[in-house]
Design a protein around this motif. Structure first.
Motif, PDB file in Angstrom:
ATOM      1  N   ALA A 273      47.560  61.972  -5.928  1.00 57.11           N
ATOM      2  CA  ALA A 273      47.760  60.626  -6.459  1.00 57.11           C
ATOM      3  C   ALA A 273      48.566  59.770  -5.480  1.00 57.11           C
ATOM      4  O   ALA A 273      48.251  58.582  -5.268  1.00 57.11           O
ATOM      5  CB  ALA A 273      48.455  60.700  -7.818  1.00 57.11           C
ATOM      6  N   LYS A 274      49.584  60.348  -4.887  1.00 61.72           N
ATOM      7  CA  LYS A 274      50.384  59.616  -3.904  1.00 61.72           C
ATOM      8  C   LYS A 274      49.564  59.253  -2.673  1.00 61.72           C
ATOM      9  O   LYS A 274      49.699  58.155  -2.120  1.00 61.72           O
ATOM     10  CB  LYS A 274      51.606  60.451  -3.503  1.00 61.72           C
ATOM     11  N   ARG A 275      48.681  60.155  -2.277  1.00 62.64           N
ATOM     12  CA  ARG A 275      47.828  59.888  -1.105  1.00 62.64           C
ATOM     13  C   ARG A 275      46.926  58.686  -1.371  1.00 62.64           C
ATOM     14  O   ARG A 275      46.762  57.814  -0.503  1.00 62.64           O
ATOM     15  CB  ARG A 275      46.978  61.126  -0.815  1.00 62.64           C
ATOM     16  N   LEU A 276      46.334  58.627  -2.547  1.00 59.45           N
ATOM     17  CA  LEU A 276      45.488  57.497  -2.902  1.00 59.45           C
ATOM     18  C   LEU A 276      46.294  56.196  -2.935  1.00 59.45           C
ATOM     19  O   LEU A 276      45.845  55.162  -2.417  1.00 59.45           O
ATOM     20  CB  LEU A 276      44.824  57.736  -4.256  1.00 59.45           C
ATOM     21  N   MET A 277      47.452  56.249  -3.544  1.00 59.96           N
ATOM     22  CA  MET A 277      48.304  55.064  -3.642  1.00 59.96           C
ATOM     23  C   MET A 277      48.691  54.555  -2.256  1.00 59.96           C
ATOM     24  O   MET A 277      48.602  53.357  -1.962  1.00 59.96           O
ATOM     25  CB  MET A 277      49.551  55.384  -4.463  1.00 59.96           C
ATOM     26  N   GLN A 278      49.100  55.466  -1.379  1.00 62.72           N
ATOM     27  CA  GLN A 278      49.517  55.076  -0.036  1.00 62.72           C
ATOM     28  C   GLN A 278      48.354  54.519   0.773  1.00 62.72           C
ATOM     29  O   GLN A 278      48.506  53.541   1.519  1.00 62.72           O
ATOM     30  CB  GLN A 278      50.155  56.275   0.671  1.00 62.72           C
ATOM     31  N   GLU A 279      47.170  55.120   0.622  1.00 64.84           N
ATOM     32  CA  GLU A 279      46.001  54.647   1.353  1.00 64.84           C
ATOM     33  C   GLU A 279      45.622  53.225   0.918  1.00 64.84           C
ATOM     34  O   GLU A 279      45.286  52.375   1.758  1.00 64.84           O
ATOM     35  CB  GLU A 279      44.820  55.587   1.138  1.00 64.84           C
ATOM     36  N   ALA A 280      45.677  52.974  -0.383  1.00 64.30           N
ATOM     37  CA  ALA A 280      45.357  51.639  -0.878  1.00 64.30           C
ATOM     38  C   ALA A 280      46.327  50.609  -0.311  1.00 64.30           C
ATOM     39  O   ALA A 280      45.922  49.507   0.094  1.00 64.30           O
ATOM     40  CB  ALA A 280      45.386  51.623  -2.408  1.00 64.30           C
ATOM     41  N   TYR A 281      47.600  50.964  -0.264  1.00 59.56           N
ATOM     42  CA  TYR A 281      48.609  50.051   0.284  1.00 59.56           C
ATOM     43  C   TYR A 281      48.345  49.775   1.762  1.00 59.56           C
ATOM     44  O   TYR A 281      48.377  48.627   2.219  1.00 59.56           O
ATOM     45  CB  TYR A 281      50.003  50.645   0.090  1.00 59.56           C
ATOM     46  N   GLN A 282      48.054  50.844   2.507  1.00 64.24           N
ATOM     47  CA  GLN A 282      47.813  50.696   3.940  1.00 64.24           C
ATOM     48  C   GLN A 282      46.556  49.879   4.229  1.00 64.24           C
ATOM     49  O   GLN A 282      46.458  49.217   5.264  1.00 64.24           O
ATOM     50  CB  GLN A 282      47.718  52.076   4.594  1.00 64.24           C
ATOM     51  N   ARG A 283      45.597  49.919   3.320  1.00 62.86           N
ATOM     52  CA  ARG A 283      44.365  49.143   3.511  1.00 62.86           C
ATOM     53  C   ARG A 283      44.515  47.689   3.077  1.00 62.86           C
ATOM     54  O   ARG A 283      43.557  46.924   3.124  1.00 62.86           O
ATOM     55  CB  ARG A 283      43.209  49.786   2.746  1.00 62.86           C
ATOM     56  N   GLY A 284      45.698  47.342   2.623  1.00 61.92           N
ATOM     57  CA  GLY A 284      45.960  45.943   2.319  1.00 61.92           C
ATOM     58  C   GLY A 284      45.758  45.526   0.884  1.00 61.92           C
ATOM     59  O   GLY A 284      45.632  44.330   0.600  1.00 61.92           O
ATOM     60  N   SER A 285      45.725  46.465  -0.050  1.00 58.83           N
ATOM     61  CA  SER A 285      45.600  46.100  -1.461  1.00 58.83           C
ATOM     62  C   SER A 285      46.685  45.100  -1.837  1.00 58.83           C
ATOM     63  O   SER A 285      47.862  45.303  -1.548  1.00 58.83           O
ATOM     64  CB  SER A 285      45.707  47.341  -2.351  1.00 58.83           C
ATOM     65  N   ALA A 286      46.271  44.026  -2.484  1.00 56.35           N
ATOM     66  CA  ALA A 286      47.216  42.971  -2.846  1.00 56.35           C
ATOM     67  C   ALA A 286      47.734  43.120  -4.271  1.00 56.35           C
ATOM     68  O   ALA A 286      48.463  42.250  -4.755  1.00 56.35           O
ATOM     69  CB  ALA A 286      46.536  41.609  -2.681  1.00 56.35           C
ATOM     70  N   ASP A 287      47.388  44.218  -4.941  1.00 56.31           N
ATOM     71  CA  ASP A 287      47.684  44.380  -6.364  1.00 56.31           C
ATOM     72  C   ASP A 287      48.638  45.552  -6.573  1.00 56.31           C
ATOM     73  O   ASP A 287      48.915  46.332  -5.660  1.00 56.31           O
ATOM     74  CB  ASP A 287      46.377  44.637  -7.121  1.00 56.31           C
ATOM     75  N   ASN A 288      49.150  45.676  -7.811  1.00 48.95           N
ATOM     76  CA  ASN A 288      49.833  46.906  -8.208  1.00 48.95           C
ATOM     77  C   ASN A 288      48.849  48.061  -8.072  1.00 48.95           C
ATOM     78  O   ASN A 288      47.638  47.869  -8.247  1.00 48.95           O
ATOM     79  CB  ASN A 288      50.292  46.843  -9.665  1.00 48.95           C
ATOM     80  N   ILE A 289      49.359  49.261  -7.772  1.00 46.51           N
ATOM     81  CA  ILE A 289      48.496  50.420  -7.549  1.00 46.51           C
ATOM     82  C   ILE A 289      48.995  51.576  -8.409  1.00 46.51           C
ATOM     83  O   ILE A 289      50.147  52.010  -8.273  1.00 46.51           O
ATOM     84  CB  ILE A 289      48.505  50.855  -6.067  1.00 46.51           C
ATOM     85  N   THR A 290      48.135  52.076  -9.291  1.00 45.56           N
ATOM     86  CA  THR A 290      48.485  53.215 -10.136  1.00 45.56           C
ATOM     87  C   THR A 290      47.332  54.201 -10.161  1.00 45.56           C
ATOM     88  O   THR A 290      46.185  53.807 -10.367  1.00 45.56           O
ATOM     89  CB  THR A 290      48.806  52.758 -11.568  1.00 45.56           C
ATOM     90  N   CYS A 291      47.645  55.471  -9.912  1.00 46.17           N
ATOM     91  CA  CYS A 291      46.636  56.526  -9.872  1.00 46.17           C
ATOM     92  C   CYS A 291      47.103  57.722 -10.687  1.00 46.17           C
ATOM     93  O   CYS A 291      48.267  58.129 -10.594  1.00 46.17           O
ATOM     94  CB  CYS A 291      46.376  56.998  -8.434  1.00 46.17           C
ATOM     95  N   VAL A 292      46.195  58.291 -11.466  1.00 42.28           N
ATOM     96  CA  VAL A 292      46.423  59.560 -12.158  1.00 42.28           C
ATOM     97  C   VAL A 292      45.311  60.507 -11.721  1.00 42.28           C
ATOM     98  O   VAL A 292      44.141  60.128 -11.721  1.00 42.28           O
ATOM     99  CB  VAL A 292      46.386  59.382 -13.694  1.00 42.28           C
ATOM    100  N   VAL A 293      45.695  61.731 -11.325  1.00 39.67           N
ATOM    101  CA  VAL A 293      44.722  62.745 -10.915  1.00 39.67           C
ATOM    102  C   VAL A 293      44.879  63.956 -11.814  1.00 39.67           C
ATOM    103  O   VAL A 293      45.992  64.462 -12.002  1.00 39.67           O
ATOM    104  CB  VAL A 293      44.910  63.154  -9.439  1.00 39.67           C
ATOM    105  N   VAL A 294      43.777  64.401 -12.398  1.00 36.31           N
ATOM    106  CA  VAL A 294      43.757  65.619 -13.214  1.00 36.31           C
ATOM    107  C   VAL A 294      42.851  66.618 -12.501  1.00 36.31           C
ATOM    108  O   VAL A 294      41.666  66.339 -12.278  1.00 36.31           O
ATOM    109  CB  VAL A 294      43.237  65.351 -14.641  1.00 36.31           C
ATOM    110  N   ARG A 295      43.405  67.764 -12.139  1.00 35.11           N
ATOM    111  CA  ARG A 295      42.606  68.792 -11.449  1.00 35.11           C
ATOM    112  C   ARG A 295      42.324  69.923 -12.436  1.00 35.11           C
ATOM    113  O   ARG A 295      43.233  70.472 -13.057  1.00 35.11           O
ATOM    114  CB  ARG A 295      43.352  69.322 -10.218  1.00 35.11           C
ATOM    115  N   PHE A 296      41.034  70.254 -12.560  1.00 32.59           N
ATOM    116  CA  PHE A 296      40.615  71.296 -13.495  1.00 32.59           C
ATOM    117  C   PHE A 296      40.619  72.635 -12.780  1.00 32.59           C
ATOM    118  O   PHE A 296      40.125  72.759 -11.659  1.00 32.59           O
ATOM    119  CB  PHE A 296      39.228  70.968 -14.053  1.00 32.59           C
ATOM    120  N   LEU A 297      41.179  73.644 -13.439  1.00 40.42           N
ATOM    121  CA  LEU A 297      41.463  74.913 -12.778  1.00 40.42           C
ATOM    122  C   LEU A 297      40.516  76.030 -13.163  1.00 40.42           C
ATOM    123  O   LEU A 297      40.656  77.148 -12.687  1.00 40.42           O
ATOM    124  CB  LEU A 297      42.909  75.333 -13.100  1.00 40.42           C
TER     125      LEU A 297
END
Length: 309
Positions: A273-297
């Motif tokens: 989730a942090k990786r997605l958030m950081q990538e969006a920021y680095q790509r110039g997202s102008a909005d708030n960024i929130t990600c939830v990741v659920v991994r099935f085991l």
């Protein structure tokens, strides 16, 4: 259940300083707590999951995104409830939905027996109650919702607005929600049939104002901007790898396929989730960024949970 809920809710979201937040959990730990309190029985082999979240104001000066990650026991079933709520016109609507939607859902008498109708009712009831609470507000507020409900081997995704849910199944990225935009043929028709209109104002907008066609709140546009969720059900089996729920702060700059490929090698869902958030920021997202990741085991080996067949 009050103490149990306080133990199992992982979404102690505070926006006092609008700083980035992240976290996560593993269902096995939570399951042991449930066993301790005598609330679990049955087979959980298909229901193992871990989850993580990350949320940041991004380049915005204020934070209108909220998220919820919650594990609960309902009629002997262990259920997972995950949501991303992107507010507009302020944070009031998103915060209200975060605090009330899942509570309304798990109290629904048909939550287990007819989960889809319970979800639809919970969305409608939460919207109605929020609108009642808005009577003394001068400024209109609204919120999207992208939610995932895990019950046994079922994954039910419901959404209103343009926060999005994407799964990785068999290595492929699959959108399991549809962004509700006013220029979609069926959405425009629904709005016009209700007496409204859609026009271009930098982007397509309902009444020239709102860039989503479904949302919680938005009292002044409620006749056209409904909170009726579209619901899609998926089976949780060995081909289902993970789920991403995110606000449009991610999806505006990262495609479904890019997001899935980016986090596929990352086993820790909080790090994903942090990786997605950081990538969006680095790509110039102008909005708030929130990600939830659920991994099935279920397809990752290891021993069964205590109590599993």
């Amino acid at each position: 259940m009050g103490y149990l809920n306080s133990v199992l809710s992982s979404s102690s979201q505070v926006h006092a300083d609008d700083s980035p937040a992240s976290g996560g959990g593993l269902r096995l730990i939570l399951l042991l707590l449930l066993i301790f309190y005598g609330l679990f029985y049955g087979n959980s082999q298909n229901g193992k999951f871990s989850y993580g979240y990350a949320s940041s104001p991004g380049k915005r000066s204020s934070m209108e995104d909220f998220y919820e990650t919650r594990i609960d026991g309902v009629e002997g079933e262990i259920v997972g409830l995950f949501g991303v709520f992107d507010g507009h016109g302020g944070a009031r609507a998103a915060e209200y939905v975060k605090h009330n939607l899942f509570s309304n859902l798990i109290r629904h008498p048909k939550f287990i027996s007819d989960t889809k109708s319970a979800i639809a009712d919970a969305y409608s009831h939460t919207d109605s109650e929020f609108l009642k609470s808005e009577n003394n507000q001068n400024r209109d507020a609204g919120s999207t919702a992208s939610t995932a409900i895990l019950v046994g081997d079922r994954l039910l995704v419901a959404n209103v607005g343009d926060s999005r849910a994407v799964i990785c199944r068999g290595g492929n990225a699959i959108a399991v929600s549809r962004d509700h935009k006013p220029d979609q043929t069926d959405e425009r028709q629904r709005i016009e049939d209700a007496g409204g209109f859609v026009m271009w104002a930098g982007t397509w907008r309902v009444g020239g104002v709102l860039a989503v066609s479904r949302a919680f709140g938005d009292r002044l546009l409620k006749q056209y901007v409904v909170a009726d969720p579209e619901i899609q059900e998926e089976v949780i089996d060995s081909s289902l790898e993970f789920l991403i729920l995110a606000s449009d702060g991610l999806w505006d700059v990262v495609t479904n396929e890019e997001a899935v490929a980016m986090i596929k090698p990352i086993q820790d869902p909080e790090e994903a989730a942090k990786r997605l958030m950081q990538e969006a920021y680095q790509r110039g997202s102008a909005d708030n960024i929130t990600c939830v990741v659920v991994r099935f085991l279920a397809n990752q080996g290891g021993s069964s949970f205590p109590g599993s067949a």
